[in-house]
Each structure stands twice: as structure tokens, then as C-alpha cells.
Design a protein around this motif. Structure first.
Motif, PDB file in Angstrom:
ATOM      1  N   ILE A  12       2.483  52.736   6.545  1.00 35.32           N
ATOM      2  CA  ILE A  12       2.419  54.162   5.711  1.00 35.32           C
ATOM      3  C   ILE A  12       2.560  53.694   4.425  1.00 35.32           C
ATOM      4  N   PHE A  47       3.515  64.339   5.146  1.00 35.85           N
ATOM      5  CA  PHE A  47       3.224  63.463   6.181  1.00 35.85           C
ATOM      6  C   PHE A  47       1.737  64.041   6.835  1.00 35.85           C
ATOM      7  N   TYR A  97      -0.095  61.758   9.496  1.00 39.53           N
ATOM      8  CA  TYR A  97       0.771  61.821  10.596  1.00 39.53           C
ATOM      9  C   TYR A  97       0.892  63.359  11.057  1.00 39.53           C
ATOM     10  N   GLU A 106       6.477  60.706  14.216  1.00 40.50           N
ATOM     11  CA  GLU A 106       5.323  59.810  14.321  1.00 40.50           C
ATOM     12  C   GLU A 106       5.567  58.412  13.385  1.00 40.50           C
ATOM     13  N   VAL A 107       6.032  58.760  12.009  1.00 38.65           N
ATOM     14  CA  VAL A 107       6.385  57.579  11.193  1.00 38.65           C
ATOM     15  C   VAL A 107       7.329  56.889  11.592  1.00 38.65           C
ATOM     16  N   GLN A 127       6.057  54.458  14.323  1.00 37.16           N
ATOM     17  CA  GLN A 127       5.294  53.562  13.899  1.00 37.16           C
ATOM     18  C   GLN A 127       6.113  52.429  13.395  1.00 37.16           C
TER      19      GLN A 127
END
Length: 282
Positions: free
Chosen positions: A3, A55, A60, A65-66, A69
């Protein structure tokens, strides 16, 4: 992409509000997975819609989803601040279970017999695996001769692999975040005819299927970094097993090394607790 890398790559394309939200994400990167999207929006002083747009701008689907990850990065061995703060009692319980699983592995006895009888033992480990490999080599060197460590500082393993012969033992310590080319080293070692042992965490299972003996040892921790307590305990169990296997010969070598320490004055002499030191009144 991580990210923070995505934010850097898209920085110029973000709106002022999205940049503000992105700055908040970077400020809380270590514990980002502990927040909800709405909480992050409040921290940044932006709307929840702005945070959601950010996002999507970063590629994303949403904050879930962040979070996934970030968890995957931790599962791969990347240090992260523990979610919810440090849980020391939980850490102690998890360590005890990890040690139990490691030392009760069903292949331990086979590995012990190999380490006691192989003409030569070579132990290999890189990065975080190196201290475990070094400790194993040190313990075995007290019990038997011709135990090597690779790679030595500034060296590579090719020279050591070239010396492997049928009947030799190669112990490869391979915990997660292994170096590129790890599988190539295993293939080269297997082609030598030596018996290859792999000691690693569950992420090395695919590599473990290719070697002769696989010892799984967990390193997961509730803390921010992996724990190698179980690995070091397993090393002690292996060394103890080799000592029992060798019997008098192993003990004689230990005694000879201890006498050498004394002659060379290499090791501080142990003092008994409570016993007065020479030249001092009790």
C-alpha cells in the motif's frame, strides 16, 4: 504492490482530500490492520466516501482487501506491530505450544541418527535462519568431528556443495523470507547424493516435499516479529539426541574440548552461587 508503494506511485493523481487520507494511512502503516475504514476517515478528517475513493484509486476493491494484504505480508514474515497491543501471556502460551510441536516431530529420531553417523555434516542457513544454523553447528561440533557451516561470511555455498558425497548429511535451515534461489540450492544438494534435511516453518512445506527429511518448526508469534524459540529448542533436542546416540565417544569429545578451554583460558570459569571467592571472607 504494497500500500505504501501504491500511494507513492499514485500520489500525483490523488485529489487533495485523498492525499490527506493517504498521509494518515502512512502514519498508521504499522497497525493499519487494527482499524476500520470509518475510523481511518475520522483520523484523517475526511469523509468515508473520500476514504473509499482513495482505496479504489490505489487499486483496491475496499479496505478489507487492504487488510488482507497486510495480513498476508505478516504471514510471509514481515514484521508488524501486533494487533491490539502486546499480549505477553498469549505469547508465552503460543511459544509453549510451538516448542511442543517442534520437539515432538515424528522425524526427529531419524535426523538424530543421521547427524550422529554421517561422515560429514554441513549446516546451511541464510538471514534469520543463520543464527539457528550456527547454533546447530556449534552444538554438534562439541559432539563429533567434521561439522561445517555454510555460507561463511563473504562466501557462497557452492564450494561447500561441491564437497558433498553420498552418505554425508546436509541440514538446510530455511525459515520464511528465504533468499531467491533457495530451491536451486536444494536441487544441487540432492544431486550430490548427500542426505538432505530441511528445517523450516510451514511456508517451506513445498520445499520439504523434495528433500529426504523434513522438520516443520513454527515461528508464528502474536508479537510483531517471528519467534525462533521453538527452533532453538529443537536444536537442543537434536544435539541431546546425538549425544545419547554417541554415548561415551560424545562425552569424551566434550571433556577434551573443556580441557582445551582451560589450557587456553578461553572461557570464563563458572562460580558456584553462594560459594566464597578465593581471597575474600565469607
Amino acid at each position: 504492490m504494497r500500500i505504501d508503494d501504491r500511494i507513492a506511485a499514485h500520489q500525483l493523481d490523488l485529489s487533495p482530500q485523498e492525499r490527506r487520507a493517504a498521509a494518515t494511512l502512512l502514519e498508521h502503516l504499522d497497525d493499519l490492520a487494527t482499524y476500520r475504514a470509518a475510523e481511518l476517515a475520522d483520523l484523517a478528517g475526511v469523509s468515508r466516501a473520500t476514504m473509499s475513493r482513495l482505496f479504489r484509486s490505489l487499486g483496491y476493491a475496499d479496505f478489507d482487501e487492504v487488510r488482507e494484504q497486510l495480513r498476508a505480508q505478516r504471514a510471509a514474515g514481515e514484521p508488524r506491530r501486533p494487533e491490539g497491543g502486546t499480549d505477553l501471556p498469549g505469547h508465552a502460551l503460543r511459544e509453549a505450544e510451538a516448542v511442543r510441536r517442534a520437539v515432538e516431530h515424528p522425524r526427529v529420531a531419524e535426523v538424530v541418527a543421521l547427524l550422529a553417523t554421517a561422515p560429514r555434516v554441513t549446516v546451511v542457513g541464510w538471514r534469520n535462519s543463520h543464527p539457528v544454523a550456527l547454533h546447530l553447528r556449534q552444538q554438534l561440533a562439541h559432539l563429533r568431528g567434521d561439522v561445517r557451516l555454510a555460507p561463511l561470511p563473504g562466501q557462497v555455498v557452492g564450494e561447500e556443495l561441491a564437497d558433498l558425497r553420498a552418505g554425508d548429511a546436509l541440514v538446510v535451515v530455511g525459515f520464511r523470507r528465504r533468499p531467491a534461489g533457495f530451491a536451486d540450492v536444494l536441487r544441487e544438494a540432492l544431486a550430490s547424493g548427500a542426505t538432505v534435511v530441511l528445517l523450516g516453518d510451514p511456508t517451506a512445506l513445498e520445499h520439504g516435499r523434495s528433500v529426504h527429511l523434513w522438520l516443520e518448526c513454527p515461528v508464528d508469534s502474536v508479537l510483531g516479529f517471528d519467534s525462533y524459540a521453538a527452533a532453538m529448542s529443537l536444536v537442543s533436542v537434536l544435539a541431546d539426541g546425538v549425544l545419547c546416540h554417541l554415548g561415551r565417544a560424545g562425552q569424551d569429545r566434550i571433556d577434551a574440548i573443556s580441557r582445551s578451554y582451560e589450557r587456553l583460558a578461553e572461557v570464563e570459569r563458572a562460580r558456584h552461587p553462594g560459594r566464597p571467592r578465593a581471597g575474600r571472607s565469607s
